[in-house]
Write an enzyme that holds these catalytic residues in place. Sequence first.
Site, mmCIF file in Angstrom:
data_model
loop_
_atom_site.group_PDB
_atom_site.id
_atom_site.type_symbol
_atom_site.label_atom_id
_atom_site.label_comp_id
_atom_site.label_asym_id
_atom_site.label_seq_id
_atom_site.Cartn_x
_atom_site.Cartn_y
_atom_site.Cartn_z
ATOM 1 N N HIS A 347 38.782 41.089 30.869
ATOM 2 C CA HIS A 347 38.311 41.070 32.164
ATOM 3 C C HIS A 347 36.918 41.564 32.261
ATOM 4 O O HIS A 347 36.321 41.544 33.274
ATOM 5 C CB HIS A 347 39.223 41.363 33.332
ATOM 6 N N LYS A 541 26.915 44.827 40.405
ATOM 7 C CA LYS A 541 26.954 43.749 41.516
ATOM 8 C C LYS A 541 25.789 43.595 42.572
ATOM 9 O O LYS A 541 25.636 42.810 43.064
ATOM 10 C CB LYS A 541 28.423 43.898 42.248
ATOM 11 N N THR A 643 35.659 35.887 41.616
ATOM 12 C CA THR A 643 36.668 35.075 42.255
ATOM 13 C C THR A 643 36.328 34.820 43.662
ATOM 14 O O THR A 643 36.822 33.814 44.336
ATOM 15 C CB THR A 643 38.010 35.297 41.996
#
Length: 799
Positions: A347, A541, A643
Amino acid sequence: MFSNKEEFKAVFLKKLEMMHGKRFEESTIRDQYQTLGNMVREYISKNWIQTNERSRANNHKKVYYLSIEFLLGRLLGSNLLNLGIREVVEEGLHDLGIHLQDIEESEADAGLGNGGLGRLAACFLDSLASLNLPGHGYGIRYKHGLFDQKIVDGFQVELPEQWLRHGNVWEVRKEDLAVEVNFWGKVDASYDGGRLTFRHVDSEKVMAVPYDMPVIGYGAKTVNTLRLWSAEPAKTFPTNKNVMQYKRETEAISEFLYPDDTHDEGKILRLKQQYFLVAASIGSIVRTHRRQHGHLYQLHEHVAIHVNDTHPVLAIPELMRVLLDEEGMSWDDAWHITTNTISYTNHTTLSEALEKWPIHIFQPLLPRIYMIVEEINERFCRELWNRYPGQWKRIEEMAIIAHGLVKMAHLAIVGSYSVNGVAKLHSEILKYREMKLFYEVFPQKFNNKTNGITHRRWLLKANQELSLLITQAIGDRWIKNPETLLDLKPYAFDASFRQELGNVKQKRKVLLAKRIYQQTGIVVDESSIFDVQVKRLHAYKRQLLNVLHIMYLYNRLKEDTSFSIYPRTFIFGAKASPGYYYAKRIIKLINSLADKINGDPQTNEQLKVIFLENYRVSLAEEIFPAADVSEQISTASKEASGTGNMKFMMNGAITLGTLDGANIEILEAVGKENIFIFGLTAQEVLDYYQNGGYRAHEYYHHDRRIKQVVDQLVNGFFRDAHDHFEPIYDSLLMQNDEYFVLRDFAAYAEAQERVEAAYRNRDRWLQMSAINIAHSGYFSSDRTIQEYASDIWKIKPML
Ligand code: 26V
């Protein structure tokens, strides 16, 4: 049990009195919740039993999904939906003067996960059951899930989460199925009939007690199981330890979920958790299998075991231990079975997140497991030596144990038959960069499974208004076959549909505005653009890029009174790991900026900044339906998939994103006219890392906008923050901006201008929105799970 509203009411009232010993009139909302939850459990108990019987009788191959995290969120609403009784219940309760929504909101939000990885596991369970696939989850029943976040003076404060405070109506404790797990001690070797055998002795024993939760598929025919293990003292206490200490240490194993964190503190406990999960789960799996088949020689033909990231990778040596020490198999037989049973998902490629355990921690805690890992490593290195004679550097790089560390990702690749990434780009990066050497040796193991989300929770449940509109247009086929959302595409060109789509979005924005007011006391303009970034706080991010751009807009509005923007509300939600100091400063920065901007009458009709505290599944369900813009702005190559991007898309928000993770596949689906893409590509980022050549200073000096906002971090612009943002300033200029925030600033600002221009054309915007929804079916976890089932696990639907 009940087939209409009247029957429901009768059963509900009777049950409430029986359970709580009081009349309905005196009951609290919690009593009502408990009653309803118990009714649902009874309602499905027959199907739960039948699912197990069916699977046993038909000898179906099944998958066990091992995960250290399951971020379930609330279950009442989604269970009622999947059972198809939500409406009856809602109407029945309405007659009694109660809102189902109030009852639903009284449920604790089960937060047994950090973010994407844990939520993915929860979505997968929903899809497995809804597709009637035999698949069960195994995890840990943490007493405390991820911390609750409070914002005090703009700073994050963590409070222990208490989801079990009022019990858990969904679980069934199964003490008779407990498994004993062994830690510490030593290994005795002896000859037994000419065969060298090993015994783990003098160990400290811990009882793993399972709590089973039903996983109800849509249509309710299949009810799978999520088995969560709780750590309890074994029947025999160790003699060499204080009883209280033993009890405390044992219970600590399932006390807290670990926040994904950089620090080393408490590492032993984390490794204990991992082995605890694995030993209990493998113990339970082989017991079930032995009971049915008598031996384990065909285990891999009946069972697939999937490890979600490296956290449960000790399943490999643990299964080897069972096959060797308990079954008396040869190494080769045991290895054949193990490497045909276990599959693994990666991941992340962030090196700081790749697990490596120091031998000095690993070996004493798990002496027999360590021996087996050593043996796996030796055999693997010997094979490599044969293949690459003399290339000791390569072998050193690939070894499972090297430089005093056990590398869990290497163990995962060597000991499994399938290794998958979670989006196309990510899987390519694994093959051609991060795991290149392994791909050369095991090309057949590597594959991609692009992530997905359950459209039942994230659309059907979270956005009933939009679901209704979709169903009115194209019927309800999409609920079972999400890819048929494509039928919606022509409606993007239908003015009246667009109008209604706009109304639905507006309705949800009003609701979110209410929530914002309730939580923050701030009134936001419901007709402004809701521009949202919700996800864990991490440097890669780049919440910082978003913040610096807002600062720039603010500066411009202040300096140039002729400049105006379409009103915007920037909404953030993010938890930072408690030990991740940099991330915590970004949270403070967002809050300081919010204070400054929201309190400025000169700009606050055009610009607002909101930080919603305690971002979690239930809050997410209110946010996605209300979003216009979905911020997916990670440094390209860093976000394995994402997601949240899919949840926004499914709810009609338009992505503003980099070419990273699944954003790329969203772009491929909707086309470049229906998404806002900007910034460096993964290739460009990786080239910079490899060849150098990036100088953040140049971007600072050559772009006035950048210089101004970066200076404002430290020049007193934020009066409440003193020198608090210096580390952020330093990360950009002294440490040369590792995540290319300044490099991408101009491109981002320009993309934001495109967003504004597009939004000003309401028709066009709604068309984009409809097209995004139409193409979102591909990102249902039903598609993802079907791929796992047919390509990796080789399992088939039971019905
Ligand atoms: C863990 C750590 C721990 C050490 C500090 C830095 C760091 C950064 C990230 C992580 C998370 C690792 C695993 C993970 O949660 N990956 C996420 O998995 C999602 C589901 O596949 C995927 O959508 C996200 O892109 C990915 O970050």
